[in-house]
Design a protein around this motif. Sequence first.
Motif, PDB file in Angstrom:
ATOM      1  N   SER A  51      14.187  -1.750  11.060  1.00  0.00           N
ATOM      2  CA  SER A  51      15.298  -1.371  11.931  1.00  0.00           C
ATOM      3  C   SER A  51      16.327  -2.475  12.066  1.00  0.00           C
ATOM      4  CB  SER A  51      14.770  -0.980  13.317  1.00  0.00           C
ATOM      5  OG  SER A  51      14.020  -2.024  13.897  1.00  0.00           O
ATOM      6  N   ASN A  52      15.967  -3.717  11.731  1.00  0.00           N
ATOM      7  CA  ASN A  52      16.961  -4.788  11.672  1.00  0.00           C
ATOM      8  C   ASN A  52      16.402  -5.935  10.838  1.00  0.00           C
ATOM      9  OD1 ASN A  52      15.330  -5.480  14.354  1.00  0.00           O
ATOM     10  ND2 ASN A  52      16.212  -7.395  13.605  1.00  0.00           N
ATOM     11  N   GLY A  53      17.308  -6.753  10.335  1.00  0.00           N
ATOM     12  CA  GLY A  53      16.894  -7.913   9.564  1.00  0.00           C
ATOM     13  C   GLY A  53      16.887  -7.656   8.077  1.00  0.00           C
ATOM     14  N   PRO A  54      16.276  -8.559   7.316  1.00  0.00           N
ATOM     15  CA  PRO A  54      16.222  -8.415   5.853  1.00  0.00           C
ATOM     16  C   PRO A  54      15.586  -7.101   5.424  1.00  0.00           C
ATOM     17  CG  PRO A  54      15.524 -10.608   6.528  1.00  0.00           C
ATOM     18  CD  PRO A  54      15.648  -9.802   7.776  1.00  0.00           C
ATOM     19  N   LEU A  55      15.988  -6.627   4.269  1.00  0.00           N
ATOM     20  CA  LEU A  55      15.458  -5.381   3.730  1.00  0.00           C
ATOM     21  C   LEU A  55      14.294  -5.667   2.780  1.00  0.00           C
ATOM     22  CD1 LEU A  55      18.797  -3.479   3.003  1.00  0.00           C
ATOM     23  CD2 LEU A  55      17.353  -3.381   5.059  1.00  0.00           C
ATOM     24  N   VAL A  56      13.573  -4.608   2.431  1.00  0.00           N
ATOM     25  CA  VAL A  56      12.397  -4.712   1.576  1.00  0.00           C
ATOM     26  C   VAL A  56      12.778  -4.344   0.147  1.00  0.00           C
ATOM     27  CG1 VAL A  56      10.101  -3.775   1.105  1.00  0.00           C
ATOM     28  CG2 VAL A  56      10.782  -4.251   3.453  1.00  0.00           C
ATOM     29  N   ASN A  57      12.336  -5.147  -0.826  1.00  0.00           N
ATOM     30  CA  ASN A  57      12.608  -4.806  -2.227  1.00  0.00           C
ATOM     31  C   ASN A  57      11.356  -4.740  -3.087  1.00  0.00           C
ATOM     32  OD1 ASN A  57      11.952  -7.492  -2.539  1.00  0.00           O
ATOM     33  ND2 ASN A  57      14.061  -8.163  -2.938  1.00  0.00           N
ATOM     34  N   GLY A  58      10.189  -4.795  -2.443  1.00  0.00           N
ATOM     35  CA  GLY A  58       8.945  -4.665  -3.186  1.00  0.00           C
ATOM     36  C   GLY A  58       7.762  -4.568  -2.248  1.00  0.00           C
ATOM     37  N   VAL A  59       6.618  -4.226  -2.816  1.00  0.00           N
ATOM     38  CA  VAL A  59       5.428  -4.024  -2.001  1.00  0.00           C
ATOM     39  C   VAL A  59       4.188  -4.428  -2.783  1.00  0.00           C
ATOM     40  CG1 VAL A  59       5.134  -1.603  -2.712  1.00  0.00           C
ATOM     41  CG2 VAL A  59       4.209  -2.356  -0.521  1.00  0.00           C
ATOM     42  N   THR A  60       3.183  -4.944  -2.073  1.00  0.00           N
ATOM     43  CA  THR A  60       1.851  -5.168  -2.622  1.00  0.00           C
ATOM     44  C   THR A  60       0.869  -4.417  -1.745  1.00  0.00           C
ATOM     45  OG1 THR A  60       2.470  -7.382  -3.390  1.00  0.00           O
ATOM     46  CG2 THR A  60       0.115  -6.871  -3.277  1.00  0.00           C
ATOM     47  N   LEU A  61       0.116  -3.507  -2.349  1.00  0.00           N
ATOM     48  CA  LEU A  61      -0.773  -2.637  -1.590  1.00  0.00           C
ATOM     49  C   LEU A  61      -2.215  -3.102  -1.707  1.00  0.00           C
ATOM     50  CD1 LEU A  61       0.902   0.746  -2.575  1.00  0.00           C
ATOM     51  CD2 LEU A  61       1.099  -0.466  -0.400  1.00  0.00           C
ATOM     52  N   LEU A  62      -3.019  -2.647  -0.774  1.00  0.00           N
ATOM     53  CA  LEU A  62      -4.395  -3.105  -0.659  1.00  0.00           C
ATOM     54  C   LEU A  62      -5.262  -2.585  -1.801  1.00  0.00           C
ATOM     55  CD1 LEU A  62      -6.511  -4.506   1.201  1.00  0.00           C
ATOM     56  CD2 LEU A  62      -6.872  -2.276   2.248  1.00  0.00           C
ATOM     57  N   PRO A  63      -5.963  -3.471  -2.499  1.00  0.00           N
ATOM     58  CA  PRO A  63      -6.903  -3.008  -3.529  1.00  0.00           C
ATOM     59  C   PRO A  63      -8.229  -2.608  -2.893  1.00  0.00           C
ATOM     60  CG  PRO A  63      -6.898  -5.381  -3.449  1.00  0.00           C
ATOM     61  CD  PRO A  63      -5.863  -4.936  -2.452  1.00  0.00           C
ATOM     62  N   GLY A  64      -9.040  -1.861  -3.634  1.00  0.00           N
ATOM     63  CA  GLY A  64     -10.409  -1.596  -3.208  1.00  0.00           C
ATOM     64  C   GLY A  64     -10.584  -0.492  -2.199  1.00  0.00           C
ATOM     65  N   VAL A  65      -9.559   0.292  -1.918  1.00  0.00           N
ATOM     66  CA  VAL A  65      -9.678   1.427  -1.011  1.00  0.00           C
ATOM     67  C   VAL A  65      -9.557   2.708  -1.830  1.00  0.00           C
ATOM     68  CG1 VAL A  65      -8.665   2.655   0.924  1.00  0.00           C
ATOM     69  CG2 VAL A  65      -8.771   0.168   0.959  1.00  0.00           C
ATOM     70  N   GLY A  66     -10.574   3.542  -1.796  1.00  0.00           N
ATOM     71  CA  GLY A  66     -10.564   4.750  -2.610  1.00  0.00           C
ATOM     72  C   GLY A  66     -10.452   4.392  -4.074  1.00  0.00           C
ATOM     73  N   ASP A  67      -9.561   5.063  -4.776  1.00  0.00           N
ATOM     74  CA  ASP A  67      -9.383   4.754  -6.193  1.00  0.00           C
ATOM     75  C   ASP A  67      -8.428   3.589  -6.416  1.00  0.00           C
ATOM     76  OD1 ASP A  67      -6.895   5.826  -5.665  1.00  0.00           O
ATOM     77  OD2 ASP A  67      -7.089   7.534  -7.033  1.00  0.00           O
ATOM     78  N   GLY A  68      -7.907   3.009  -5.327  1.00  0.00           N
ATOM     79  CA  GLY A  68      -7.025   1.851  -5.461  1.00  0.00           C
ATOM     80  C   GLY A  68      -5.668   2.170  -6.030  1.00  0.00           C
ATOM     81  N   ARG A  69      -5.278   3.448  -6.019  1.00  0.00           N
ATOM     82  CA  ARG A  69      -3.981   3.872  -6.546  1.00  0.00           C
ATOM     83  C   ARG A  69      -3.197   4.591  -5.461  1.00  0.00           C
ATOM     84  NH1 ARG A  69      -2.409   1.918 -11.686  1.00  0.00           N
ATOM     85  NH2 ARG A  69      -4.347   1.252 -12.705  1.00  0.00           N
ATOM     86  N   TYR A  70      -1.871   4.398  -5.471  1.00  0.00           N
ATOM     87  CA  TYR A  70      -1.047   4.953  -4.412  1.00  0.00           C
ATOM     88  C   TYR A  70       0.252   5.507  -4.991  1.00  0.00           C
ATOM     89  CZ  TYR A  70      -4.156   1.770  -1.928  1.00  0.00           C
ATOM     90  OH  TYR A  70      -5.252   1.108  -1.473  1.00  0.00           O
ATOM     91  N   ASP A  71       0.889   6.383  -4.219  1.00  0.00           N
ATOM     92  CA  ASP A  71       2.217   6.898  -4.552  1.00  0.00           C
ATOM     93  C   ASP A  71       3.236   6.281  -3.597  1.00  0.00           C
ATOM     94  OD1 ASP A  71       1.089   8.529  -6.499  1.00  0.00           O
ATOM     95  OD2 ASP A  71       0.828  10.192  -5.099  1.00  0.00           O
ATOM     96  N   ILE A  72       4.379   5.885  -4.143  1.00  0.00           N
ATOM     97  CA  ILE A  72       5.441   5.284  -3.354  1.00  0.00           C
ATOM     98  C   ILE A  72       6.644   6.210  -3.348  1.00  0.00           C
ATOM     99  CG2 ILE A  72       7.037   3.343  -3.182  1.00  0.00           C
ATOM    100  CD1 ILE A  72       4.896   1.581  -4.394  1.00  0.00           C
ATOM    101  N   TRP A  73       7.177   6.432  -2.146  1.00  0.00           N
ATOM    102  CA  TRP A  73       8.311   7.324  -1.950  1.00  0.00           C
ATOM    103  C   TRP A  73       9.465   6.544  -1.344  1.00  0.00           C
ATOM    104  CZ3 TRP A  73       7.361  12.812  -2.592  1.00  0.00           C
ATOM    105  CH2 TRP A  73       6.023  13.120  -2.874  1.00  0.00           C
TER     106      TRP A  73
END
Length: 410
Positions: free
Chosen positions: A291-313
Amino acid sequence: MKRSCIALSLLAAFASASAGADPLLTGFGGDRGFGDRVMAPNDDSYSSQLTLPFRINFFGNAYSNYWVNNNGNISFSGPLSTYSPSLFPISSAAMIAPFWADVDTRNQTSNLPSPFANNVYLANPDSKTLVVTWDTVGYYNQHNDKQNTFQLVLKDQSSATGHAGDFDMEFRYGQLQWTTGDASGGAGGLGGRAAVAGWNAGAETNSYSLVGSGTQNVLGLASDSNVGTDGVWRFHVRSEELPGSAPYNPVLPGNVDDGSAGWVFENMPVGTGTPIWIDPVVATGYDYAISNGPLVNGVTLLPGVGDGRYDIWLMEDGQWKLFAGGVAGGEHFEFGKSVDKFRVTGIEVDAAINPASPIAFSTGLWFDSVGNATVTQTALTVSAVPEPATYGMLAAGLAVLGFAARRRRG
């Protein structure tokens, strides 16, 4: 361009504790089972200088001695008689305060359930534990129509972490009925300058006021928790990591609710090159919004949960559009642009991440510049999540503990 990573911590705490369990530790002998009375009935007084059963490193300051103060705290640089609390940080004292308010233990007769109540007790049940109990205490001026019972517990964790001085602190609340003494603008134990709970190590980044502090909502600490048992709040103090710098020592959100509106981490200092760990709630996915401040340009997601794969929207023209599918946990993924919101889905139900349990999902947010960011992380839930038989699988991701502030759900 250098980027900073802000990471949302994994909470692998076990959910076996009952929300209705008695939060107070007892069985230490003495008049009430809380150990020995540490001071005579008084107003604004304190104990003699005491020796800690183990040396602590309180965010870079080493202490071996302390004082128990009648007004709901312990201090390290000297005794403290101040009765009107202030939100942390303050410059006047290094302290840990389960309930800093104008405690008055002089009324030893009216309304008490026991002739030994309305006292402050101290126990050292072993060489690794300190317990201070403010038992059924009243408020200034000699009032006992409302009564509070709360504890501070310090536990040596140096053997577990391998670092001398590391410890945990627990705030335990049996009952909270009043917030304010008469001399702090209160009337009938309420209003005015209400109690503050938290800790003050002398610097803003090393101090923290629990949710509700300074307001009448501080009474809610007895019915809320960050570990799954009402009235119990636990925090890690590690000599090498300040709050927010490690997943087991996260910055907590500024709101306590059921998570439906998202957890809010407001005005956090962020920079480049190091992660800041904050602690949310979790379900099968998340919406992230800046809602304020620097913006996000990437992500690191948690490994080892379920199949360890995610969808990004990502949001496009007011609609969520799938940006990348099957993104692997543990790998840094670039958006190719800066955004103020994104969504992660694909956390399997059978991964046993239950939003009704104190478990959270660790996410590394990579920012495009230095500044102060306000981040909201909102859990995407499902109507039915099976109760997990074990939470050990979550430890495979980061093998660390964290604790999320939240209200117990029915």
